[in-house]
Design an enzyme around this catalytic site. Sequence first.
Site, PDB file in Angstrom:
ATOM      1  N   CYS A 198      -7.215 -27.486   8.799  1.00  0.00           N
ATOM      2  CA  CYS A 198      -5.938 -26.774   8.891  1.00  0.00           C
ATOM      3  C   CYS A 198      -5.016 -27.486   9.884  1.00  0.00           C
ATOM      4  CB  CYS A 198      -6.153 -25.313   9.302  1.00  0.00           C
ATOM      5  SG  CYS A 198      -6.453 -25.036  11.069  1.00  0.00           S
ATOM      6  N   ASP A 252       0.851  -1.184   0.000  1.00  0.00           N
ATOM      7  CA  ASP A 252       0.000   0.000   0.000  1.00  0.00           C
ATOM      8  C   ASP A 252       0.892   1.242   0.000  1.00  0.00           C
ATOM      9  OD1 ASP A 252       0.932   0.176   2.575  1.00  0.00           O
ATOM     10  OD2 ASP A 252      -0.945  -0.371   3.523  1.00  0.00           O
ATOM     11  N   HIS A 293      -4.926 -20.710  12.029  1.00  0.00           N
ATOM     12  CA  HIS A 293      -6.317 -21.124  11.793  1.00  0.00           C
ATOM     13  C   HIS A 293      -7.126 -20.016  11.128  1.00  0.00           C
ATOM     14  CE1 HIS A 293     -10.329 -22.768  12.361  1.00  0.00           C
ATOM     15  NE2 HIS A 293     -10.649 -21.560  12.795  1.00  0.00           N
ATOM     16  N   ASP A 335      -7.960  -7.382   1.553  1.00  0.00           N
ATOM     17  CA  ASP A 335      -6.914  -7.575   2.559  1.00  0.00           C
ATOM     18  C   ASP A 335      -7.399  -7.025   3.891  1.00  0.00           C
ATOM     19  OD1 ASP A 335      -5.146  -4.975   3.593  1.00  0.00           O
ATOM     20  OD2 ASP A 335      -6.390  -4.588   1.841  1.00  0.00           O
ATOM     21  N   CYS A 348     -12.842 -28.005   9.901  1.00  0.00           N
ATOM     22  CA  CYS A 348     -11.619 -27.397   9.364  1.00  0.00           C
ATOM     23  C   CYS A 348     -10.497 -28.420   9.340  1.00  0.00           C
ATOM     24  CB  CYS A 348     -11.219 -26.190  10.216  1.00  0.00           C
ATOM     25  SG  CYS A 348      -9.718 -25.348   9.653  1.00  0.00           S
ATOM     26  N   CYS A 352      -6.252 -27.346  13.585  1.00  0.00           N
ATOM     27  CA  CYS A 352      -7.411 -28.179  13.913  1.00  0.00           C
ATOM     28  C   CYS A 352      -7.098 -29.668  13.794  1.00  0.00           C
ATOM     29  CB  CYS A 352      -8.594 -27.805  13.007  1.00  0.00           C
ATOM     30  SG  CYS A 352      -9.266 -26.164  13.381  1.00  0.00           S
TER      31      CYS A 352
END
Length: 381
Positions: free
Chosen positions: A310, A96, A339, A270, A308, A313
């Site tokens: 991931c 940015d 997560h 974002d 989930c 998890c």
Amino acid sequence: MSTSPIRYELIKTCKQTGARLGRVHTPHGSFETPVFMPVGTLATVKTMSPEEVKEMGAGIILSNTYHLWLRPGNEIVREAGGLHKFMNWDRAILTDSGGFQVFSLSDFRRIEEEGVHFRNHLNGDKLFLSPEKAMHIQNDLGSDIMMAFDECPPYPADYDYMKKSVERTSRWAERCLEAHQRPNDQGLFGIIQGGEYEELRKQSARDLISLDFPGYAIGGLSVGEPKDVMNRVLEFTAPLMPSNKPRYLMGVGSPDSLIDGAIRGIDMFDCVLPTRIARNGTLMTSEGRLVVKNAKFAKDFGPLDENCDCYTCRNYSRAYIRHLIKSEETFGLRLTSYHNLYFLVNLMEQVRQAIREDRLGDFREEFFEKYGFNKPNAKNF
């Protein structure tokens, strides 16, 4: 402008909602859209390694011009071979312009036509940032996508102030283009401002589109306005943006806003939200918001989210993560951050699949119902 290093490819339009499935091509690889970009403010996604961010499927991350200018300094990043080498990230990076930080972090600031005078939020030193300086810093950083230097007005702002602000942002955008030294390997996006005023959004879009940027962002949202105002602004602003270029909504990261933004034609998002709330023990799950610090999880040996897959998890329980967070152990922050980032990256994969199957409207209804966003007093983040 010369041939841009950033190219947008439209793959499909959802028949149910009009949402776009696309692909953005950059010098450091391509990624499908709509996409959520994890934020690596100081050349790192907080508590995560680049390998972990890749593992969860992120094809692009965002870094912050203002913060990297102050620490370690753009010259050091340039000497390191640019931001990609400095932080060991070989996929796309967006930086940015620093404008939002100038207006949000500094109590003292004075806006002039030349640029903005303000104080360093770390030590109080006087600083000056202009369109030319913002371009110079980002050219040194070497990001794939740079953002034009703009004014990010507060919400609410009256029409007269906003009109002057939009006109100044348009003049600054032209100066950014003139100052951009690496147009062949860094794409520069313009930022459409105008607050909640449709006429001013149209004026800003006209001004910036005439400059032929390779992509466009919508700025000045997610700054305190209600969700219905943001959605209304998106509904009349997104159609003003070129259909053959990426559309980026800055600073938005709550699950409901990502889905609603995609439905309104946005490609890129974002936000620091997932990592910020993770450090406080607040998790995004398929069943809604979960605060793992709560006492009821002290003996809960199930995963954060049963739906989930991931790393967190698959391997750790709510009880263990609660213990880590309560004990202020860094590993707990890593697990919750992983997560939440995975949740949003995976959510956007589900959004893209729903577009492929022309059912994003149905997906939204199912998700909102399951997440609790349809309830009168639903808790958001």
